[in-house]
Motif scaffolding. Structure first.
Motif, mmCIF file in Angstrom:
data_model
loop_
_atom_site.group_PDB
_atom_site.id
_atom_site.type_symbol
_atom_site.label_atom_id
_atom_site.label_comp_id
_atom_site.label_asym_id
_atom_site.label_seq_id
_atom_site.Cartn_x
_atom_site.Cartn_y
_atom_site.Cartn_z
ATOM 1 N N SER A 15 19.875 48.913 25.074
ATOM 2 C CA SER A 15 20.850 48.047 24.399
ATOM 3 C C SER A 15 22.248 48.243 24.975
ATOM 4 O O SER A 15 23.008 47.272 25.143
ATOM 5 N N ARG A 16 22.587 49.501 25.285
ATOM 6 C CA ARG A 16 23.906 49.754 25.897
ATOM 7 C C ARG A 16 23.998 49.069 27.250
ATOM 8 O O ARG A 16 25.012 48.446 27.578
ATOM 9 N N ASP A 17 22.937 49.188 28.054
ATOM 10 C CA ASP A 17 22.941 48.575 29.387
ATOM 11 C C ASP A 17 23.049 47.056 29.298
ATOM 12 O O ASP A 17 23.790 46.423 30.067
ATOM 13 N N GLU A 18 22.310 46.472 28.355
ATOM 14 C CA GLU A 18 22.338 45.015 28.210
ATOM 15 C C GLU A 18 23.732 44.539 27.815
ATOM 16 O O GLU A 18 24.268 43.584 28.400
ATOM 17 N N LYS A 20 26.588 46.119 28.150
ATOM 18 C CA LYS A 20 27.549 46.385 29.227
ATOM 19 C C LYS A 20 27.483 45.299 30.293
ATOM 20 O O LYS A 20 28.516 44.816 30.775
ATOM 21 N N HIS A 21 26.268 44.911 30.653
ATOM 22 C CA HIS A 21 26.101 43.850 31.656
ATOM 23 C C HIS A 21 26.757 42.546 31.197
ATOM 24 O O HIS A 21 27.453 41.875 31.967
ATOM 25 N N LEU A 22 26.550 42.187 29.936
ATOM 26 C CA LEU A 22 27.132 40.942 29.415
ATOM 27 C C LEU A 22 28.648 41.020 29.326
ATOM 28 O O LEU A 22 29.353 40.047 29.626
ATOM 29 N N LEU A 23 29.164 42.176 28.924
ATOM 30 C CA LEU A 23 30.615 42.325 28.804
ATOM 31 C C LEU A 23 31.296 42.289 30.158
ATOM 32 O O LEU A 23 32.428 41.801 30.284
ATOM 33 N N GLU A 24 30.633 42.816 31.177
ATOM 34 C CA GLU A 24 31.247 42.847 32.511
ATOM 35 C C GLU A 24 31.346 41.464 33.130
ATOM 36 O O GLU A 24 31.993 41.301 34.170
ATOM 37 N N GLU A 25 30.706 40.474 32.501
ATOM 38 C CA GLU A 25 30.873 39.089 32.949
ATOM 39 C C GLU A 25 32.250 38.549 32.585
ATOM 40 O O GLU A 25 32.674 37.510 33.087
ATOM 41 N N HIS A 26 32.948 39.254 31.705
ATOM 42 C CA HIS A 26 34.280 38.837 31.258
ATOM 43 C C HIS A 26 35.328 39.726 31.930
ATOM 44 O O HIS A 26 35.411 40.930 31.667
ATOM 45 N N ASP A 27 36.115 39.124 32.798
ATOM 46 C CA ASP A 27 37.076 39.893 33.591
ATOM 47 C C ASP A 27 38.121 40.604 32.740
ATOM 48 O O ASP A 27 38.710 41.598 33.171
ATOM 49 N N CYS A 28 38.354 40.094 31.543
ATOM 50 C CA CYS A 28 39.406 40.679 30.709
ATOM 51 C C CYS A 28 38.958 41.981 30.045
ATOM 52 O O CYS A 28 39.780 42.696 29.466
ATOM 53 N N LEU A 29 37.648 42.278 30.102
ATOM 54 C CA LEU A 29 37.126 43.480 29.466
ATOM 55 C C LEU A 29 36.845 44.568 30.496
ATOM 56 O O LEU A 29 36.368 44.291 31.596
ATOM 57 N N GLN A 30 37.120 45.802 30.122
ATOM 58 C CA GLN A 30 36.822 46.950 30.969
ATOM 59 C C GLN A 30 36.100 47.998 30.129
ATOM 60 O O GLN A 30 36.682 48.582 29.225
ATOM 61 N N VAL A 31 34.816 48.207 30.423
ATOM 62 C CA VAL A 31 34.035 49.206 29.702
ATOM 63 C C VAL A 31 34.413 50.583 30.255
ATOM 64 O O VAL A 31 34.108 50.917 31.392
ATOM 65 N N GLY A 33 33.721 53.561 28.557
ATOM 66 C CA GLY A 33 32.896 54.649 28.066
ATOM 67 C C GLY A 33 31.741 54.157 27.225
ATOM 68 O O GLY A 33 31.754 53.044 26.706
ATOM 69 N N GLU A 34 30.717 55.017 27.130
ATOM 70 C CA GLU A 34 29.550 54.739 26.302
ATOM 71 C C GLU A 34 29.223 55.980 25.485
ATOM 72 O O GLU A 34 29.467 57.105 25.920
ATOM 73 N N ALA A 35 28.652 55.762 24.306
ATOM 74 C CA ALA A 35 28.252 56.871 23.451
ATOM 75 C C ALA A 35 26.935 56.541 22.772
ATOM 76 O O ALA A 35 26.681 55.388 22.410
ATOM 77 N N ALA A 36 26.105 57.568 22.602
ATOM 78 C CA ALA A 36 24.800 57.388 21.964
ATOM 79 C C ALA A 36 24.794 57.859 20.515
ATOM 80 O O ALA A 36 23.836 57.615 19.785
ATOM 81 N N THR A 37 25.858 58.535 20.100
ATOM 82 C CA THR A 37 25.933 59.032 18.721
ATOM 83 C C THR A 37 27.303 58.726 18.137
ATOM 84 O O THR A 37 28.279 58.513 18.874
ATOM 85 N N GLY A 38 27.365 58.740 16.822
ATOM 86 C CA GLY A 38 28.642 58.510 16.157
ATOM 87 C C GLY A 38 29.657 59.587 16.475
ATOM 88 O O GLY A 38 30.841 59.312 16.659
ATOM 89 N N LEU A 103 24.409 39.961 16.508
ATOM 90 C CA LEU A 103 23.016 40.333 16.279
ATOM 91 C C LEU A 103 22.260 40.418 17.606
ATOM 92 O O LEU A 103 22.457 39.598 18.508
ATOM 93 N N LYS A 104 21.406 41.443 17.715
ATOM 94 C CA LYS A 104 20.520 41.570 18.869
ATOM 95 C C LYS A 104 19.298 40.665 18.655
ATOM 96 O O LYS A 104 18.843 40.515 17.516
ATOM 97 N N PRO A 105 18.740 40.087 19.715
ATOM 98 C CA PRO A 105 19.239 40.108 21.093
ATOM 99 C C PRO A 105 20.527 39.296 21.213
ATOM 100 O O PRO A 105 20.683 38.282 20.528
ATOM 101 N N PHE A 106 21.419 39.730 22.075
ATOM 102 C CA PHE A 106 22.745 39.139 22.160
ATOM 103 C C PHE A 106 22.698 37.734 22.751
ATOM 104 O O PHE A 106 21.980 37.471 23.711
ATOM 105 N N ASP A 107 23.480 36.860 22.150
ATOM 106 C CA ASP A 107 23.617 35.485 22.620
ATOM 107 C C ASP A 107 24.912 35.383 23.429
ATOM 108 O O ASP A 107 25.982 35.739 22.936
ATOM 109 N N GLU A 108 24.828 34.909 24.653
ATOM 110 C CA GLU A 108 25.988 34.897 25.544
ATOM 111 C C GLU A 108 27.122 34.021 25.009
ATOM 112 O O GLU A 108 28.297 34.374 25.116
ATOM 113 N N GLU A 109 26.775 32.891 24.414
ATOM 114 C CA GLU A 109 27.813 31.999 23.876
ATOM 115 C C GLU A 109 28.528 32.656 22.700
ATOM 116 O O GLU A 109 29.760 32.604 22.597
#
Length: 242
Positions: A15-18, A20-31, A33-38, A103-109
């Motif tokens: 889910s993190r990879d998916e 991240k891939h979708l967010l990187e399509e938006h130039d204004c966003l910069q990922v 960091g990632e975390a697996a726990t709260g 909601l997952k699965p993420f909708d690009e629109e």
């Protein structure tokens, strides 16, 4: 504006990879960091001070709602977008002032719409002054979240500790006090006419004297006649005659 610094929090690597891939399509966003726990999410946020956190809800030990609560206590609190497979948490999520609920699965629109909301939240007011009708009022109705255009609201009434939002098509209930709703709608043509009524002046059609200095007010689209307290009559007439 600078890139929006973003952290993704989800205990599922796929889910993190998916996301991240979708967010990187938006130039204004910069990922950044990632975390697996709260717990790791809170540490990352304290270290890197992100602008926004995409936050899963169902996680072991500390869930996303608990993380959101702690994030709001930080000196630089990030915006929160909940990204989860569970729609039943939506009401709780918006009580944590989330910008959006994906909601997952993420909708690009839908994700693109979320990015637009983030940009609006993070753009300095002097660059894009708010315009009436540019934001929605989120209200809960039968365990769902509806987004109302404030200009479609006829009036709001208060009774039995419930605020009732009246539109042309449907009435909604809100647990927000009338005073809170009045503050949230201050950029729109709403006016308090009584301790129990807040009306949209655009829909006022008739003002009729009643007794003891009070008036009755009629609105387009509503058969109800609303009582105008004499304490508000003078200011109301001044508003209507501008």
């Amino acid at each position: 504006m600078d890139n929006i610094k973003t952290i993704i929090v989800d205990d599922e690597p796929y889910s993190r990879d998916e996301l991240k891939h979708l967010l990187e399509e938006h130039d204004c966003l910069q990922v950044i960091g990632e975390a697996a726990t709260g717990e790791d999410a809170l540490l990352l946020c304290m270290q890197h001070q992100p602008d926004v956190v995409f936050l899963d809800i169902e996680m072991p030990k500390m869930n996303g709602l608990d993380v959101a609560k702690h994030l709001k206590e930080l000196k630089k609190s990030p915006l929160i977008v909940f990204a989860t497979a569970f729609p039943n948490f939506a009401v709780d999520a918006f009580r944590h002032e989330a910008v959006d609920y994906l909601l997952k699965p993420f909708d690009e629109e839908q994700l693109s719409q979320t990015v637009c909301r983030l940009i609006k939240h993070l753009t300095p007011e002097k660059e894009t002054p708010p315009q009436p009708g540019s934001s929605k009022l989120a209200v809960e109705y039968e365990n769902e979240i509806y987004y109302l255009d404030p200009l479609d609201i006829l009036y709001i009434s208060r009774d039995d500790r419930i605020s009732r939002i009246h539109t042309n098509t449907r009435n909604f209930e809100s647990k927000f006090a009338l005073k809170d709703l009045e503050e949230r709608l201050q950029d729109y043509p709403f006016f308090r006419i009584h301790k129990s009524y807040l009306v949209n002046l655009n829909y006022v059609t008739k003002l009729t004297p009643w007794f003891n200095g009070a008036y009755m007010l009629e609105l387009t689209g509503s058969s109800e006649k609303l009582s105008v307290s004499r304490n508000y009559v003078k200011a109301l007439r001044k508003k209507l005659e501008l």
